[in-house]
Design a protein around this motif. Structure first.
Motif, PDB file in Angstrom:
ATOM      1  N   GLY A  44      52.104   1.812 -56.014  1.00  0.00           N
ATOM      2  CA  GLY A  44      51.519   3.141 -56.222  1.00  0.00           C
ATOM      3  C   GLY A  44      51.011   3.760 -54.921  1.00  0.00           C
ATOM      4  N   VAL A  45      50.394   2.933 -54.089  1.00  0.00           N
ATOM      5  CA  VAL A  45      49.810   3.458 -52.851  1.00  0.00           C
ATOM      6  C   VAL A  45      50.881   4.070 -51.957  1.00  0.00           C
ATOM      7  CG1 VAL A  45      49.919   1.203 -51.702  1.00  0.00           C
ATOM      8  CG2 VAL A  45      48.306   2.918 -50.903  1.00  0.00           C
ATOM      9  N   LEU A  46      52.074   3.464 -51.976  1.00  0.00           N
ATOM     10  CA  LEU A  46      53.145   3.999 -51.128  1.00  0.00           C
ATOM     11  C   LEU A  46      53.572   5.384 -51.620  1.00  0.00           C
ATOM     12  CD1 LEU A  46      55.222   0.709 -50.729  1.00  0.00           C
ATOM     13  CD2 LEU A  46      53.466   1.662 -49.202  1.00  0.00           C
ATOM     14  N   VAL A  47      53.585   5.536 -52.955  1.00  0.00           N
ATOM     15  CA  VAL A  47      53.917   6.847 -53.523  1.00  0.00           C
ATOM     16  C   VAL A  47      52.855   7.869 -53.112  1.00  0.00           C
ATOM     17  CG1 VAL A  47      54.359   8.118 -55.650  1.00  0.00           C
ATOM     18  CG2 VAL A  47      55.047   5.721 -55.477  1.00  0.00           C
ATOM     19  N   GLN A  48      51.596   7.461 -53.195  1.00  0.00           N
ATOM     20  CA  GLN A  48      50.513   8.380 -52.814  1.00  0.00           C
ATOM     21  C   GLN A  48      50.623   8.768 -51.346  1.00  0.00           C
ATOM     22  OE1 GLN A  48      48.747   9.855 -54.836  1.00  0.00           O
ATOM     23  NE2 GLN A  48      48.581   8.584 -56.685  1.00  0.00           N
ATOM     24  N   ILE A  49      50.973   7.802 -50.502  1.00  0.00           N
ATOM     25  CA  ILE A  49      51.112   8.104 -49.065  1.00  0.00           C
ATOM     26  C   ILE A  49      52.219   9.140 -48.860  1.00  0.00           C
ATOM     27  CG2 ILE A  49      51.917   7.141 -46.876  1.00  0.00           C
ATOM     28  CD1 ILE A  49      50.332   4.623 -47.510  1.00  0.00           C
ATOM     29  N   ALA A  50      53.356   8.931 -49.549  1.00  0.00           N
ATOM     30  CA  ALA A  50      54.471   9.863 -49.390  1.00  0.00           C
ATOM     31  C   ALA A  50      54.074  11.259 -49.854  1.00  0.00           C
ATOM     32  CB  ALA A  50      55.682   9.355 -50.176  1.00  0.00           C
ATOM     33  N   LEU A  51      53.405  11.306 -51.001  1.00  0.00           N
ATOM     34  CA  LEU A  51      52.968  12.599 -51.536  1.00  0.00           C
ATOM     35  C   LEU A  51      52.024  13.314 -50.564  1.00  0.00           C
ATOM     36  CD1 LEU A  51      52.071  12.107 -55.312  1.00  0.00           C
ATOM     37  CD2 LEU A  51      53.530  13.889 -54.324  1.00  0.00           C
ATOM     38  N   ALA A  52      51.039  12.577 -50.078  1.00  0.00           N
ATOM     39  CA  ALA A  52      50.042  13.175 -49.202  1.00  0.00           C
ATOM     40  C   ALA A  52      50.693  13.663 -47.908  1.00  0.00           C
ATOM     41  CB  ALA A  52      48.937  12.172 -48.896  1.00  0.00           C
ATOM     42  N   ILE A  53      51.634  12.872 -47.370  1.00  0.00           N
ATOM     43  CA  ILE A  53      52.312  13.298 -46.137  1.00  0.00           C
ATOM     44  C   ILE A  53      53.087  14.593 -46.404  1.00  0.00           C
ATOM     45  CG2 ILE A  53      54.182  12.729 -44.533  1.00  0.00           C
ATOM     46  CD1 ILE A  53      53.304   9.840 -44.645  1.00  0.00           C
ATOM     47  N   VAL A  85      47.779   9.789 -44.556  1.00  0.00           N
ATOM     48  CA  VAL A  85      47.770   8.353 -44.862  1.00  0.00           C
ATOM     49  C   VAL A  85      46.341   7.870 -45.111  1.00  0.00           C
ATOM     50  CG1 VAL A  85      48.270   6.061 -43.965  1.00  0.00           C
ATOM     51  CG2 VAL A  85      49.903   7.919 -43.594  1.00  0.00           C
ATOM     52  N   LEU A  86      45.406   8.300 -44.261  1.00  0.00           N
ATOM     53  CA  LEU A  86      44.018   7.863 -44.439  1.00  0.00           C
ATOM     54  C   LEU A  86      43.477   8.335 -45.777  1.00  0.00           C
ATOM     55  CD1 LEU A  86      42.606   8.407 -40.838  1.00  0.00           C
ATOM     56  CD2 LEU A  86      43.075   6.242 -41.990  1.00  0.00           C
ATOM     57  N   PHE A  87      43.838   9.559 -46.155  1.00  0.00           N
ATOM     58  CA  PHE A  87      43.391  10.073 -47.450  1.00  0.00           C
ATOM     59  C   PHE A  87      43.991   9.241 -48.590  1.00  0.00           C
ATOM     60  CE2 PHE A  87      44.813  12.573 -51.093  1.00  0.00           C
ATOM     61  CZ  PHE A  87      43.587  12.861 -51.672  1.00  0.00           C
ATOM     62  N   ASN A 124      35.946  15.473 -40.309  1.00  0.00           N
ATOM     63  CA  ASN A 124      37.155  14.681 -40.447  1.00  0.00           C
ATOM     64  C   ASN A 124      37.976  15.230 -41.616  1.00  0.00           C
ATOM     65  OD1 ASN A 124      38.944  12.621 -41.363  1.00  0.00           O
ATOM     66  ND2 ASN A 124      37.823  11.217 -40.031  1.00  0.00           N
ATOM     67  N   PRO A 125      39.187  15.762 -41.371  1.00  0.00           N
ATOM     68  CA  PRO A 125      39.941  16.433 -42.429  1.00  0.00           C
ATOM     69  C   PRO A 125      40.233  15.517 -43.619  1.00  0.00           C
ATOM     70  CG  PRO A 125      40.944  16.829 -40.296  1.00  0.00           C
ATOM     71  CD  PRO A 125      39.893  15.795 -40.087  1.00  0.00           C
ATOM     72  N   ALA A 126      40.602  14.267 -43.359  1.00  0.00           N
ATOM     73  CA  ALA A 126      40.930  13.365 -44.461  1.00  0.00           C
ATOM     74  C   ALA A 126      39.723  13.187 -45.375  1.00  0.00           C
ATOM     75  CB  ALA A 126      41.382  12.019 -43.911  1.00  0.00           C
ATOM     76  N   MET A 127      38.533  13.070 -44.781  1.00  0.00           N
ATOM     77  CA  MET A 127      37.331  12.859 -45.578  1.00  0.00           C
ATOM     78  C   MET A 127      36.929  14.123 -46.332  1.00  0.00           C
ATOM     79  SD  MET A 127      36.566   9.720 -45.446  1.00  0.00           S
ATOM     80  CE  MET A 127      38.329   9.472 -45.419  1.00  0.00           C
ATOM     81  N   VAL A 128      37.169  15.280 -45.727  1.00  0.00           N
ATOM     82  CA  VAL A 128      36.882  16.537 -46.427  1.00  0.00           C
ATOM     83  C   VAL A 128      37.757  16.616 -47.676  1.00  0.00           C
ATOM     84  CG1 VAL A 128      37.107  19.045 -46.312  1.00  0.00           C
ATOM     85  CG2 VAL A 128      36.094  17.800 -44.397  1.00  0.00           C
ATOM     86  N   GLY A 129      39.064  16.349 -47.496  1.00  0.00           N
ATOM     87  CA  GLY A 129      39.982  16.391 -48.633  1.00  0.00           C
ATOM     88  C   GLY A 129      39.550  15.401 -49.710  1.00  0.00           C
ATOM     89  N   TYR A 130      39.192  14.201 -49.295  1.00  0.00           N
ATOM     90  CA  TYR A 130      38.806  13.157 -50.241  1.00  0.00           C
ATOM     91  C   TYR A 130      37.545  13.546 -51.009  1.00  0.00           C
ATOM     92  CZ  TYR A 130      36.827   8.746 -51.858  1.00  0.00           C
ATOM     93  OH  TYR A 130      36.258   7.769 -52.622  1.00  0.00           O
ATOM     94  N   VAL A 131      36.550  14.042 -50.285  1.00  0.00           N
ATOM     95  CA  VAL A 131      35.273  14.365 -50.928  1.00  0.00           C
ATOM     96  C   VAL A 131      35.439  15.534 -51.892  1.00  0.00           C
ATOM     97  CG1 VAL A 131      33.026  15.393 -50.434  1.00  0.00           C
ATOM     98  CG2 VAL A 131      33.738  13.329 -49.237  1.00  0.00           C
TER      99      VAL A 131
END
Lengths: 343, 527
Positions: A44-53, A85-87, A124-131
């Motif tokens: 699943g994580v690989l799918v999420q990485i692809a989607l986020a990229i 990827v970090l997100f 940090n953009p990844a953290m903004v998106g995550y939060v």
């Protein structure tokens, strides 16, 4: 016979590296952690990485075009890929696809380009998106799976894709059948309801010192982190300060009252501490510039994470801690200017 | 800088090797130009000697077109800076604007001389008994012979010597740590003329009143160490030591070298003499020996002609005024992919637009680079504040912050964060992943600040002048008013005096009239 030459300022030496290479090195360092993640928790994580990229590059391109910037150097610098990827490593592997879309929209458009693009973002953009998605969609963001070894149902790649794109788990019992509270969740709710740590730790979701599976993922992140330290892509101050502050601050509480406080290693190897220490708090753009400043920054991240874990509303607080320290970074910089030669 | 840190015992200079912050290990590329012995090139057809060669103003020419000059004859005089001499005997063809081989890239007045090939010297005035001559006469000789720092800064040697003497320095440091890649002229000089360098060191030591000499060389100069140590074994060479320092750029920088030798830092904005030390290049020491013992002025120097753009790199002992093209021809010309011509090293050298530029006292190296060496086709990206620049900065600055401050013209902040302490070594530039021309920004920033300071000074001066004028006018007005007042008073006084006289006359008259009336006499009787 004389001859003329074009001129340009010193130094007349080819540059040693470039932005894309730096970003690629960080991505490379993430490989062991990501593979471990996929090994313990499924693809699943690989799918999420692809989607986020995909979404990150999409919004990056739209914003670059909109701002009238050249596409090629910025699309090719891998900074958007790294953010994605970090997100993706922070969200549940079965989160619906639009989570990535919303998060990357906020990360790339609001946190990055509205502040001026690469190198200009305060947060940090990844953290903004995550939060943003963590606060907005708490249900989707807390649907974590246990390690494959503890799961009764083995979702194949097809079922995972179906879950991510439809939002429904294609098995009997739906979400309840595949999700389980994370170790940090269990600890938080357990301690708050008066149960003791040793008793809680008897749960099979715990491993040697962190969560089952999670501790290995965290170890994978740390391995990549050591590579980055060795390559001098990151400085030692931030990760050292984050990890040491977590240990030093949680140690007395654990020594005094081990029944009600998790031990320091439990803290370090749970949640996002090691990912944060090596990859997120080390983001140079939104962090501090001087070595002393980086120590303060890292210690702040460690302290705030523990405070949120202990007293806050979320089981893990690393993302909030990073954003709060991002705000403090300019002030820290001001008071930690290094002594110059001869001063 | 505390007093305790300044007052270290003498014997510690060079006794232990310290480290300095940052720096880079760069590829040397030095062996390539060290293969051949150093020779004097055949006389060129024309020599062009710039009248601006030292820090300071242009020299005033002492000759005019058509005049015959002898080798070593003074042809330019500049009061606070050093003299300029004719490198050959011949005829002055013209004094005209030509390339000066100056970082500014500007043209400037040059004395163009056609050599007659006789190499006839002017009358030289050596100081044969330098061991008993007064230090001041030695310093005067340095001035008369046009000596200047040959490491690249070309600060007049006599001025530096006087400053060192006044400050009672204890240690003379001879800088043979040629840390820039490619350049090998100092290394060749130390190999071939170690005795002359040691002799120059002794003369300088006497002129400065110093007690010790430390000759610093790089740890990879094996042949040099043997040669210099042997030369320093003479009977009168007490307290002259050869010290090896690790090769990290920019170790040859004066401030870094002192830090490596002593662990001390030269105070911000200060000079090494404040720590009781003075640095001179090894080539300057050799020139001092020539000037004092033989009376020869500074008209030639060791120069490296090298780079991937040169067919057969080597070193020369070239006359000042020789064009670079003449030297390059003797090296077999350029290779076909030559892309840039630099004077000095790749890190701090400046580019020249044409190889018609002449050798000057400051030129230690002509470096012909290819496109592969410089690869400046890479795009500049925004700063990502990675901090690599701060890691390598030998001045312990934060170049990423300075860059933002200079770009946004925040001059006060830039000053506070140490823009003036930047030594422009170029380390930050080389490691920057975003390929930002940081050093160029800092040079620009320093220039702007100088300009602002000058403007501020000018406006301050204008303000003072205006205020003085106002004050003067006010004073004059006041003085005039006072004078007027006095005069009025005087007139008034005069008037009142007359009034009094008149009044008394009146009184007398009326009294007389009264008396006359009472005695029956007429008023005329009274008169």
């Amino acid at each position: 016979m004389t001859r003329s030459f074009p001129t340009s300022g010193a130094p007349h030496v080819a540059p040693q590296t470039n932005v894309a290479r730096v970003m690629l090195q960080v991505l490379l360092a993430l490989v062991p952690g990501v593979l471990t993640y996929a090994w313990f928790f499924g693809p699943g994580v690989l799918v999420q990485i692809a989607l986020a990229i995909f979404f990150a590059l999409l919004f990056e391109a739209v914003m670059l075009r909109w701002r009238g910037r050249e596409l090629k150097p910025f699309i090719n610098d891998y900074s958007a890929v790294l953010t994605a990827v970090l997100f993706a490593l922070c969200i549940p592997p079965l989160a619906p696809w639009w989570i990535s879309c919303v998060a990357m929209l906020f990360a790339m458009v609001f946190a990055k380009h509205l502040y001026g693009g690469l190198g200009q973002n305060v947060f940090n953009p990844a953290m903004v998106g995550y939060v943003v998605v963590l606060i907005s969609f708490p249900q989707a963001m807390t649907a974590w799976m246990p390690p494959l070894s503890l799961s009764e149902i083995d979702l194949g790649l097809g079922a995972i894709l179906a879950t991510i794109f439809t939002g429904q788990v294609p098995v009997e019992g739906s979400w309840d059948a595949v999700t389980q509270a994370t170790p940090l969740d269990l600890l938080k709710t357990g301690i708050e309801s008066g149960r003791l740590v040793p008793e809680l730790r008897a749960s099979p979701v715990f491993g040697y010192f962190g969560g089952k599976g999670w501790e290995w993922v965290a170890g994978g992140y740390a391995l990549g982190g050591f590579y980055l330290l060795y390559q001098r892509v990151i400085s030692w101050q931030v990760p050292t300060a984050v990890i040491l502050s977590v240990i030093v601050l949680s140690l007395p509480a654990w020594l005094i009252d081990p029944a009600n406080n998790p031990d320091p290693l439990q803290h370090v190897f749970s949640g996002a501490i090691l990912l944060t220490a090596f990859y997120i708090a080390t983001d140079p753009v939104s962090g501090c510039v001087s070595n002393r400043g980086r120590l303060v920054f890292g210690a702040g991240v460690g302290l705030l994470t523990l405070v949120i874990r202990r007293w806050g509303g979320y089981p893990d607080g690393a993302a909030f801690a990073v954003l709060l320290m991002n705000m403090a970074a300019p002030l820290i910089d001001r008071y930690t200017r290094p002594r110059m030669y001869g001063e | 800088m505390t007093l305790a840190r300044q007052k270290k015992p003498l014997h510690e200079v060079g006794a232990r090797i310290h480290s300095f912050h940052g720096g880079l290990r760069l590829r040397h590329h030095k062996k390539i130009s060290c293969g051949d012995p150093v020779e004097q090139p055949p006389l060129p057809e024309l020599l062009s000697v710039p009248l601006t060669q030292h820090a300071g103003n242009a020299a005033a020419p002492l000759v005019s077109a058509g005049e015959t000059v002898l080798k070593g004859q003074p042809i330019g005089r500049c009061q606070p800076c050093a003299q300029i001499h004719s490198p050959v005997s011949g005829v002055v063809e013209a004094i005209e604007d030509r390339p000066m081989t100056h970082p500014s890239g500007k043209m400037g007045p040059c004395v163009v001389i056609r050599p007659d090939g006789r190499e006839q010297w002017t009358g030289l005035k050596p100081i044969s008994d330098w061991k008993t001559a007064s230090p001041e006469s030695l310093i005067m000789q340095m001035q008369d012979c046009g000596l200047a720092g040959l490491g690249g800064a070309v600060f007049p040697t006599h001025r530096k010597a006087r400053d060192g003497r006044d400050r009672r320095i204890h240690t003379l440091v001879l800088n043979g740590a040629e840390c820039e890649p490619w350049i090998s002229c100092d290394e060749m000089l130390m190999r071939e003329q170690p005795d002359k360098i040691v002799l120059g060191a002794r003369i300088l030591r006497r002129a400065l009143g110093a007690s010790r000499v430390v000759i610093a060389i790089e740890d990879q100069m094996g042949a040099v160490e043997a040669a210099l140590s042997h030369a320093a074994e003479c009977a009168e060479c007490q307290n002259i030591s050869v010290v090896k320092v690790p090769k990290i750029y920019p170790e040859g920088g004066e401030r870094q070298l002192i830090q490596v030798l002593t662990g001390l830092e030269v105070p911000l904005g200060g000079r090494p003499s404040q720590l009781g030390m003075l640095c001179q290049n090894v080539a300057t020491a050799a020139a001092v020996a020539d000037a004092v013992v033989e009376g020869k002025p500074l008209i030639e120097r060791y120069i490296t002609v090298t780079g991937h753009g040169i067919s057969h790199p080597r070193n020369f002992r070239a006359l000042v005024g020789t064009s670079f093209s003449h030297l390059v021809e003797l090296c077999g010309g350029y290779t076909k992919d030559v892309a840039r011509l630099v004077v000095g090293g790749p890190m701090m050298g400046f580019p020249v637009a044409s190889d018609a530029s002449p050798v000057v006292k400051a030129s230690n190296c002509v470096l012909a680079l290819t496109a592969d060496d410089i690869s400046d086709s890479q795009v500049e990206m925004p700063c990502i504040r990675c901090g690599e620049c701060a890691r390598v900065c030998p001045a312990s600055l934060l170049p990423q912050q300075l860059f933002l401050q200079v770009r946004n013209e925040l001059w006060n902040q830039a000053a506070e964060w140490g823009l003036a302490a930047c030594i422009e070594c170029g380390c930050c530039d080389v490691v920057c992943p975003s390929h930002i021309p940081l050093v160029e920004w800092f040079r620009f920033g320093k220039g702007e600040r100088r300009k602002l300071a000058m403007e501020a000074e000018a406006s301050e001066l204008a303000r003072k002048r205006f205020e003085n004028r106002e004050a003067r006018l006010a004073r004059l007005k006041l003085e005039r008013a006072e004078k007027m007042q006095r005069r009025k008073q005087m007139l008034k006084d005069k008037a009142s005096q007359q009034d009094r006289i008149q009044a008394s006359i009146e009184r007398a008259r009326s009294r007389a009239a009264r008396q006359a009336a009472s005695t029956g006499k007429g008023p005329g009787d009274d008169a």
